[in-house]
Design an enzyme around this catalytic site. Structure first.
Site, PDB file in Angstrom:
ATOM      1  N   HIS A 290     -16.230  -5.959   4.170  1.00 34.02           N
ATOM      2  CA  HIS A 290     -15.370  -5.971   2.978  1.00 34.02           C
ATOM      3  C   HIS A 290     -15.820  -6.978   1.924  1.00 34.02           C
ATOM      4  O   HIS A 290     -15.106  -7.238   0.971  1.00 34.02           O
ATOM      5  CB  HIS A 290     -13.904  -6.176   3.355  1.00 34.02           C
ATOM      6  CG  HIS A 290     -13.423  -5.174   4.369  1.00 34.02           C
ATOM      7  ND1 HIS A 290     -13.187  -3.858   4.041  1.00 34.02           N
ATOM      8  CD2 HIS A 290     -13.209  -5.263   5.698  1.00 34.02           C
ATOM      9  CE1 HIS A 290     -12.824  -3.203   5.129  1.00 34.02           C
ATOM     10  NE2 HIS A 290     -12.837  -4.023   6.155  1.00 34.02           N
TER      11      HIS A 290
ATOM     12  N   LYS B 114       0.819  -1.216   0.000  1.00 35.77           N
ATOM     13  CA  LYS B 114       0.000   0.000   0.000  1.00 35.77           C
ATOM     14  C   LYS B 114       0.846   1.255   0.000  1.00 35.77           C
ATOM     15  O   LYS B 114       0.513   2.232  -0.671  1.00 35.77           O
ATOM     16  CB  LYS B 114      -0.892   0.030   1.236  1.00 35.77           C
ATOM     17  CG  LYS B 114      -1.925  -1.048   1.203  1.00 35.77           C
ATOM     18  CD  LYS B 114      -3.097  -0.682   2.058  1.00 35.77           C
ATOM     19  CE  LYS B 114      -4.250  -1.582   1.691  1.00 35.77           C
ATOM     20  NZ  LYS B 114      -5.470  -1.248   2.368  1.00 35.77           N
TER      21      LYS B 114
ATOM     22  N   GLU C  50      -3.036   7.432   7.872  1.00 26.87           N
ATOM     23  CA  GLU C  50      -3.817   8.228   6.921  1.00 26.87           C
ATOM     24  C   GLU C  50      -4.845   9.036   7.695  1.00 26.87           C
ATOM     25  O   GLU C  50      -5.275   8.624   8.766  1.00 26.87           O
ATOM     26  CB  GLU C  50      -4.571   7.317   5.930  1.00 26.87           C
ATOM     27  CG  GLU C  50      -3.724   6.791   4.811  1.00 26.87           C
ATOM     28  CD  GLU C  50      -4.524   5.957   3.818  1.00 26.87           C
ATOM     29  OE1 GLU C  50      -5.771   6.039   3.807  1.00 26.87           O
ATOM     30  OE2 GLU C  50      -3.886   5.226   3.049  1.00 26.87           O
TER      31      GLU C  50
ATOM     32  N   ARG D   2      -6.216  -7.537 -11.206  1.00 27.35           N
ATOM     33  CA  ARG D   2      -6.903  -8.741 -11.704  1.00 27.35           C
ATOM     34  C   ARG D   2      -8.221  -8.336 -12.336  1.00 27.35           C
ATOM     35  O   ARG D   2      -8.645  -7.182 -12.205  1.00 27.35           O
ATOM     36  CB  ARG D   2      -7.216  -9.666 -10.523  1.00 27.35           C
ATOM     37  CG  ARG D   2      -8.070  -8.955  -9.493  1.00 27.35           C
ATOM     38  CD  ARG D   2      -8.659  -9.854  -8.434  1.00 27.35           C
ATOM     39  NE  ARG D   2      -9.669  -9.154  -7.659  1.00 27.35           N
ATOM     40  CZ  ARG D   2      -9.447  -8.384  -6.606  1.00 27.35           C
ATOM     41  NH1 ARG D   2      -8.211  -8.199  -6.174  1.00 27.35           N
ATOM     42  NH2 ARG D   2     -10.434  -7.783  -5.984  1.00 27.35           N
TER      43      ARG D   2
HETATM   44  C1  MV4 Z   1     -10.013   4.070   4.395  1.00 22.07           C
HETATM   45  C2  MV4 Z   1     -11.269   4.407   4.940  1.00 22.07           C
HETATM   46  C3  MV4 Z   1     -11.433   5.677   5.440  1.00 22.07           C
HETATM   47  N1  MV4 Z   1     -10.404   6.560   5.434  1.00 22.07           N
HETATM   48  N2  MV4 Z   1      -9.023   4.980   4.400  1.00 22.07           N
HETATM   49  C4  MV4 Z   1     -10.829  -0.599   3.853  1.00 22.07           C
HETATM   50  C5  MV4 Z   1     -10.002  -1.629   3.202  1.00 22.07           C
HETATM   51  C6  MV4 Z   1      -9.001  -0.942   2.366  1.00 22.07           C
HETATM   52  N3  MV4 Z   1      -9.136  -1.337   1.006  1.00 22.07           N
HETATM   53  C7  MV4 Z   1      -9.236   0.524   2.559  1.00 22.07           C
HETATM   54  N4  MV4 Z   1     -10.329   0.666   3.454  1.00 22.07           N
HETATM   55  C8  MV4 Z   1     -10.699   1.893   3.919  1.00 22.07           C
HETATM   56  N5  MV4 Z   1      -9.754   2.849   3.887  1.00 22.07           N
HETATM   57  C9  MV4 Z   1      -9.221   6.190   4.923  1.00 22.07           C
HETATM   58  N6  MV4 Z   1      -8.214   7.055   4.948  1.00 22.07           N
HETATM   59  C10 MV4 Z   1     -12.268   3.423   4.925  1.00 22.07           C
HETATM   60  C11 MV4 Z   1     -11.982   2.157   4.425  1.00 22.07           C
HETATM   61  C12 MV4 Z   1     -13.052   1.201   4.444  1.00 22.07           C
HETATM   62  C13 MV4 Z   1     -13.593   0.687   3.247  1.00 22.07           C
HETATM   63  C14 MV4 Z   1     -13.127   1.058   1.996  1.00 22.07           C
HETATM   64  C15 MV4 Z   1     -13.671   0.540   0.842  1.00 22.07           C
HETATM   65  C16 MV4 Z   1     -14.723  -0.369   0.928  1.00 22.07           C
HETATM   66  C17 MV4 Z   1     -15.203  -0.752   2.143  1.00 22.07           C
HETATM   67  C18 MV4 Z   1     -14.651  -0.235   3.306  1.00 22.07           C
HETATM   68  C19 MV4 Z   1     -15.167  -0.616   4.553  1.00 22.07           C
HETATM   69  C20 MV4 Z   1     -14.641  -0.124   5.690  1.00 22.07           C
HETATM   70  C21 MV4 Z   1     -13.567   0.769   5.634  1.00 22.07           C
END
Ligand code: MV4
Length: 508
Positions: A239, A120, A204, A296
């Site tokens: 997720h 990441k 972040e 993918r």
């Molecule tokens: C975040 C966020 C809020 N703020 N980053 C969850 C897994 C990873 N792919 C990134 N994720 C998140 N990053 C910041 N700075 C909230 C999430 C997040 C989320 C993102 C996409 C789809 C579903 C989610 C569910 C919970 C939290």
């Protein structure tokens, strides 16, 4: 037709995506080789492929995840390329490398691009250099809680601690005040070490109430990179996405263009080739931030295929064979597409996986309906693999019509033998906030109680359906009434009688 991209392709996957790839191969004049575990000897993908090779026992760690066996199967069958689908080996850098080293073509990005997007912090650094907006934060691993406190002071609380090796939300902690910092950092580290064998954690700014919007890109080996627009994926639980759509109600054409360019820039910076997806968070104020790139083909690719008319899986094969993309840089969406993931889970019981044999299956059909499934009557649903039975995808002129079409298609669907998410999807589609498009990544969790609340037990519904069928049969030919309208319950009654009639008449 033009020359097929390959003579023969091995598909290192199972279920609906294996079948999806087999179909693309067939349309392109490419022969397909399936692989299968003990549990899948009678699976649909094995039956539908031109050839099939057994690769091991039921656990995927001993079959679908054993790279050498898969490569050996490709060699023995004379395949020139391997399509990994999604999950399993699709994002393993070492596998992409091993396929290439074996003199075969990996139908996906170069191993180097998988590696570049795998971390990441590395992906953030890449995106920043490319001018793609990322969430404010750091790109290097935290040394200690004191450093975290200094950074948090700079960005302001709440902050989010994230595992550098992360994925699927593991090793992630929201911190709302300094007093929670040290213990949250400890637990994020512990979780990251257990999940990824790497306890690097970075900071972040926490974005509150965002949507999850992703951009589909295609890149060829000649330097052409293009955007096929966005997918709205906010309707998710832990997720796991449940419903996806294209386009997103949250984007204007100007934002779509901006996000498309941002995704193209990130893909270029990674030396990306083939189909890929850039994930973004879209804040309530419309600001968007790059999160990560999925290297993918994704489960939800069909909604993009519906609104763009582009066959993404065919293009994966054609790009892997060196063909050039003939499209403009941005493909604009036409109409609206929605996908529901039909899983063998019981939403009324915390989404507990349901197992059994599919005794009866009536897939939906008709205008604008696509049913991508890897199961049929006789399929045995166990616990070895993912619970997704099928994807139901619809396309219509507007979002409102797409919702109506999805409801109609879900009403046509009948699966007997395992519990499924069908009812749950019908409830989501009837939810007023969903209908207004007022959704974010926390929406489903907030609404879960009302979406999964008590409904009559399956046996009661069955008995009622039989009674309904008997009544409908008795009244057949002597019904003169027609107009019961304007009453929602009357609408339900009609739907119920239709269902009962259909079920009673099936097989006769
Ligand atoms: C975040 C966020 C809020 N703020 N980053 C969850 C897994 C990873 N792919 C990134 N994720 C998140 N990053 C910041 N700075 C909230 C999430 C997040 C989320 C993102 C996409 C789809 C579903 C989610 C569910 C919970 C939290």
């Amino acid at each position: 037709m033009s020359k097929p991209p390959f003579d023969k392709v091995l598909i290192a996957n199972r279920g609906e995506i294996a079948l999806r790839i087999i179909r693309a191969c067939r349309e392109l004049g490419v022969r397909s080789v399936a692989v299968f575990s003990d549990a899948d000897a009678r699976a649909v993908h094995v039956r539908e492929a031109d050839e099939a090779v057994h690769v091991g026992p039921a656990p995927s760690s001993e079959s679908y995840l054993v790279g050498e066996r898969i490569i050996e199967a490709a060699r023995r069958s004379g395949a020139q390329a391997i399509h990994p689908g999604y999950g399993f080996l699709s994002e393993r850098e070492w596998f992409a490398r091993a396929v290439r080293d074996a003199g075969l073509v990996f139908v996906g990005p170069p191993a180097e691009a998988i590696a570049a997007m795998g971390s990441k912090t590395a992906a953030r650094t890449l995106a920043m250099k490319a001018g793609t907006p990322v969430v404010p934060g750091t790109t290097t691993a935290l040394v200690d809680a004191a450093e975290a406190a200094r950074i948090a002071e700079e960005f302001g609380y709440p902050i989010l601690l994230k595992a550098a090796a992360g994925g699927g939300g593991k090793g992630m902690r929201v911190v709302r005040q300094e007093s929670e910092l040290a213990s949250s950092l400890d637990s994020a580290r512990r979780e990251a070490r257990n999940a990824f064998g790497d306890d690097a954690v970075y900071v972040e700014k926490y974005i509150d109430g965002p949507r999850h919007v992703e951009i589909q890109v295609l890149a060829d080996t000649h330097g052409n990179v293009l955007s096929l627009g966005e997918r709205e994926c906010s309707v998710q639980r832990r997720h796991q996405k449940m419903i996806e759509e294209a386009p997103s109600v949250a984007l204007t054409p100007a934002m779509r263009r901006k996000m498309g360019n941002a995704a193209i820039a990130a893909a270029r910076a990674a030396g990306y080739v083939n189909a890929g997806t850039c994930e973004f968070l879209v804040a309530p104020d419309g600001a968007f931030y790059f999160l990560e790139m999925n290297t993918r083909i994704q489960v939800e690719h069909p909604v993009t295929e519906f609104v763009t008319g582009v066959d993404l899986v065919q293009w994966q094969l054609r790009i892997a064979a060196g063909e050039r993309l003939p499209f403009p840089q941005h493909v604009e969406p036409r109409g609206w597409a929605i996908e529901c993931r039909i899983t063998s889970e019981d939403p009324g019981n915390s989404f507990l996986p349901s197992t059994g044999r599919i005794e009866y299956l009536r897939p939906p059909a008709g205008p604008g309906v696509r049913w991508d499934s890897g199961v049929g009557v006789g399929s045995v649903i166990g616990l070895h693999y993912d619970p997704m039975l099928a994807k139901l995808i619809v396309h219509a002129e507007t979002r409102e019509l797409a919702i109506a079409r999805m409801q109609r298609a879900l009403q046509e669907l009948s699966i007997v033998g395992v519990d499924t998410s069908r009812e749950f999807h019908l409830r989501v589609l009837a939810d007023d906030e969903f209908v207004r498009g007022a959704i974010d990544i926390q929406w489903l969790e907030r609404r879960l109680a009302s979406l999964t609340g008590a409904s009559p037990p399956a046996e009661t519904v069955r008995v009622a359906a039989i009674a309904g069928a008997l009544l409908a049969e008795r009244d057949r030919g002597r019904r003169v009434s027609g107009g019961r309208r304007g009453d929602a319950r009357a609408g339900n009654r009609e739907e119920w009688v239709r269902t009962a009639r259909r079920e009673a008449l099936r097989g006769s």
